[in-house]
Design an enzyme around this catalytic site. Sequence first.
Site: not given
Length: 376
Positions: A280, A321
Amino acid sequence: MSWISAEAALALLGTKPQTLYANVSRGRIAARPDPEDPRRSLYRQDDVERLAARQKGRRPATTVAAESIAWGEPVLSTAISTVANGHFYIRGQDAAELAKTATLEDMAMLLWNTSAPADFGTMTTTGADTGLIAAYRQVAELAATQMPPSGRARSVLIKDSTLVVSLVASAITGARTGPVHERLAAHWQRPEAANALRCALVLLAEHELNASTFAARVTASTGAPLAAAVLAGLAALSGPLHGTASLSIGALVRDAKRYGVETAISGLLRQGRPLPCFGHRLYPDHDVRAPALMATFTVPALFAELAETGEKLSGEKPNIDFALSALVAAHDLPDDAPLQIFALARCVGWLAHALEQIETGALIRPRARYVGELPA
């Protein structure tokens, strides 16, 4: 648009292949298969040169401004949340710590900066259908009829916000009473998943100025009703680069089952393709929300191996996710459960930003940097 080989990209960047792959994984450099050799990848030259220039010195102000809306410099002031020093803070509190005990109702009180207890089981109307289609429909209908916020007291706007989330909650869960995470678990007939769902809702309720939040905030800045701001957020959330990102791991899971985890992962990396649901851009080490969520359930063996091997080969760790996909597998939830959880949770954050934007009274209207032709 020009594309260059891995060797040329590495020469410009002066880095190791793993760093190039990490930049691709984090979306800083676009990659595509080489048409002449699908086993190799090409990299967007503009992205590589931009990163190389950033490493060499200060960028021109026009470049900084142009990149501000693409993971660049902050573009709006907020007192709601931030990612700093590898942690995610919501109104000064560590989100990972909040997720240990808080509920979505607690997060609404915190995010909306109100002492009024949130109850998302009231003032709802729902039809026979449940799910995201029903949620979109009900929010759209409310957006067309709800009063704009101008000239209305904040206490009234909090009630409007509660109504919006209540509509989404009832549309998705089909139930009207009790904490939202328990309603979700009951709707999916997975009572044992209630605590993990609670944690997921808390961790997903807010995440600074992401794409859907920016869309909601821009809409709120026009003076549109709060339901319209949420509708804008839902529209942006539907994209594969945002709310449905967790679905992108499906092909990797299938390949891992068929060929083995290491073969599936190394096959992606050899093509210069990023590992889906790993890394990320906001976190220097790892997305802190992922381990916080995965601590609430037994991670399936395949996902545990994917996480370990993926980090070993790519240098990136699983993100939220990935954790959502693992949650779905662990409790055998519906395939679109991640998006439903995401949408329901993030409504609370969108409304927090909408309320904050309304208080500023300012219209968000950035300028465009024109690169087309002008008449002689």
